[in-house]
Scaffold this active site. Sequence first.
Site, mmCIF file in Angstrom:
data_model
loop_
_atom_site.group_PDB
_atom_site.id
_atom_site.type_symbol
_atom_site.label_atom_id
_atom_site.label_comp_id
_atom_site.label_asym_id
_atom_site.label_seq_id
_atom_site.Cartn_x
_atom_site.Cartn_y
_atom_site.Cartn_z
ATOM 1 N N LYS A 39 -39.189 47.450 7.197
ATOM 2 C CA LYS A 39 -39.791 48.615 7.863
ATOM 3 C C LYS A 39 -40.844 49.222 6.942
ATOM 4 O O LYS A 39 -40.793 49.045 5.719
ATOM 5 C CB LYS A 39 -38.739 49.696 8.203
ATOM 6 C CG LYS A 39 -38.000 50.307 7.012
ATOM 7 C CD LYS A 39 -38.707 51.460 6.340
ATOM 8 C CE LYS A 39 -37.933 51.894 5.127
ATOM 9 N NZ LYS A 39 -38.758 52.667 4.134
ATOM 10 N N ASP A 98 -31.107 54.547 6.166
ATOM 11 C CA ASP A 98 -32.099 53.752 6.892
ATOM 12 C C ASP A 98 -31.464 52.710 7.803
ATOM 13 O O ASP A 98 -32.152 52.078 8.598
ATOM 14 C CB ASP A 98 -32.992 52.998 5.889
ATOM 15 C CG ASP A 98 -34.232 53.803 5.542
ATOM 16 O OD1 ASP A 98 -35.016 53.334 4.709
ATOM 17 O OD2 ASP A 98 -34.400 54.898 6.109
HETATM 18 C C1 LIG Z 1 -36.716 56.633 1.242
HETATM 19 C C2 LIG Z 1 -36.344 55.942 2.523
HETATM 20 C C3 LIG Z 1 -37.391 56.231 3.583
HETATM 21 O O1 LIG Z 1 -37.211 55.426 4.728
HETATM 22 O O2 LIG Z 1 -36.264 54.527 2.413
HETATM 23 P P1 LIG Z 1 -36.498 53.512 1.194
HETATM 24 O O3 LIG Z 1 -37.625 53.968 0.360
HETATM 25 O O4 LIG Z 1 -35.197 53.528 0.449
HETATM 26 O O5 LIG Z 1 -36.771 52.201 1.868
HETATM 27 C C4 LIG Z 1 -34.956 56.409 3.037
HETATM 28 O O6 LIG Z 1 -34.957 57.819 3.245
HETATM 29 C C5 LIG Z 1 -33.826 56.036 2.076
HETATM 30 O O7 LIG Z 1 -32.803 55.482 2.851
HETATM 31 P P2 LIG Z 1 -31.644 54.638 2.122
HETATM 32 O O8 LIG Z 1 -32.291 53.731 1.117
HETATM 33 O O9 LIG Z 1 -30.785 54.053 3.179
HETATM 34 O O10 LIG Z 1 -30.908 55.782 1.319
HETATM 35 P P3 LIG Z 1 -29.335 55.899 1.074
HETATM 36 O O11 LIG Z 1 -28.837 54.607 0.541
HETATM 37 O O12 LIG Z 1 -28.689 56.530 2.260
HETATM 38 O O13 LIG Z 1 -29.352 57.030 -0.086
HETATM 39 C C6 LIG Z 1 -29.720 56.678 -1.402
HETATM 40 C C7 LIG Z 1 -29.937 57.987 -2.138
HETATM 41 O O14 LIG Z 1 -31.189 58.555 -1.712
HETATM 42 C C8 LIG Z 1 -31.068 59.962 -1.563
HETATM 43 N N1 LIG Z 1 -31.380 60.344 -0.179
HETATM 44 C C9 LIG Z 1 -31.443 59.395 0.823
HETATM 45 C C10 LIG Z 1 -31.774 59.796 2.113
HETATM 46 C C11 LIG Z 1 -32.032 61.160 2.363
HETATM 47 N N2 LIG Z 1 -32.349 61.591 3.607
HETATM 48 N N3 LIG Z 1 -31.955 62.073 1.353
HETATM 49 C C12 LIG Z 1 -31.641 61.678 0.085
HETATM 50 O O15 LIG Z 1 -31.597 62.528 -0.835
HETATM 51 C C13 LIG Z 1 -29.649 60.336 -1.988
HETATM 52 O O16 LIG Z 1 -29.666 60.644 -3.354
HETATM 53 C C14 LIG Z 1 -28.901 59.042 -1.791
HETATM 54 O O17 LIG Z 1 -27.787 58.937 -2.651
#
Ligand SMILES: C[C@@](CO)(OP(=O)(O)O)[C@H](O)COP(=O)(O)OP(=O)(O)OC[C@H]1O[C@@H](n2ccc(N)nc2=O)[C@H](O)[C@@H]1O
Length: 284
Positions: free
Chosen positions: A10, A136
């Site tokens: 994504k 995600d």
């Molecule tokens: C930043 C984003 C944007 O799409 O994706 P990626 O960059 O990882 O792909 C997402 O919000 C990432 O989602 P995901 O990677 O599933 O995060 P999770 O495993 O749920 O959380 C990992 C950590 O990120 C932080 N976290 C995540 C989601 C959120 N809304 N708030 C947070 O503060 C928290 O510290 C959590 O412990």
Amino acid sequence: MKIYEKAPAKINLLLDVMRKREDGFHEVEMIMTMVDLADRLEMEELQSDSIFISSQAGYIPLDEKNLAFQAARLIKDRYNVRKGVYIHLDKNIPVAAGLAGGSSDAAATLRGLNRLWQLGISEDELCTLGAELGSDVPFCVTGGTAIARGRGEKLERIPNPPQCWVILAKPPINVSTADVYGKLRASELKQHPSTQDMVEAISQGSFADVCANLGNVLETVTLQLHPEVLQMKDIMQRLGADGVLMSGSGPTVFGLVSKEAKVSRIYNGLRGFCKEVYVVRMLT
Ligand SMILES: C[C@@](CO)(OP(=O)(O)O)[C@H](O)COP(=O)(O)OP(=O)(O)OC[C@H]1O[C@@H](n2ccc(N)nc2=O)[C@H](O)[C@@H]1O
Ligand SMILES: Nc1ncnc2c1ncn2[C@@H]1O[C@H](COP(=O)(O)OP(=O)(O)O)[C@@H](O)[C@H]1O
């Protein structure tokens, strides 16, 4: 019996953060869409009550730390499945890249095991299960294009963006999502991207307005921590991409390009600076 599932990557066309929540997560408003860069999962039932993961990629965990393993264990426990499963992950999505490769593998595992064991779980229930694995994962279960709110698990489907080329460039660094969110001071953000304007641009099918409304507040952290990401954005812009943004918490930078004639010039230019460059399309 073998089941196959694709796990697409994504990109975030828009990522806004409102505030930090009491549970330590952040209240977000994001617009995500899928691209045709995908992991491929092969699942085979085992008579023994066990979960085995293999992958050609040596750089991901193959034990209970693997998100596909966690998805298999969750569905087995929740639906009392005694049978086991062997999952082979053909990894194509770069890891810790801001492309939700692990989350998409977890989502593909939920979809695949639902089919393999004919559990009849609805997509909504798969999304609810997915939310227990990561913020995600629910979006990765449904795919398409959606506004994600809450932690990222509250989804509102919207039309797909206008078709275009997407050039992904991942600088040779790994970025921790938790680290980036942990350093964000949401209350001090001076600018917020407009979800409404982006939704309008997508609904109108205006490629120019989609490019004009790209925005990701996590750039305020990652670009500071990793100047290579800012440099990659500059290079992508100078090479002529129509719209440029960091995806998720980074470090992958994506460029949106409408004309195929520009794609190879931008790709070849980026290859001079970056090994991991991919030319893909939006998944429609
Ligand atoms: C930043 C984003 C944007 O799409 O994706 P990626 O960059 O990882 O792909 C997402 O919000 C990432 O989602 P995901 O990677 O599933 O995060 P999770 O495993 O749920 O959380 C990992 C950590 O990120 C932080 N976290 C995540 C989601 C959120 N809304 N708030 C947070 O503060 C928290 O510290 C959590 O412990
Ligand atoms: N199947 C998987 N594929 C990729 N990374 C995984 C997987 N299972 C667990 N991980 C772990 O998840 C983290 C990266 O998750 P990933 O979804 O690729 O990153 P991002 O969320 O930044 O797109 C890494 O710490 C990696 O070791």
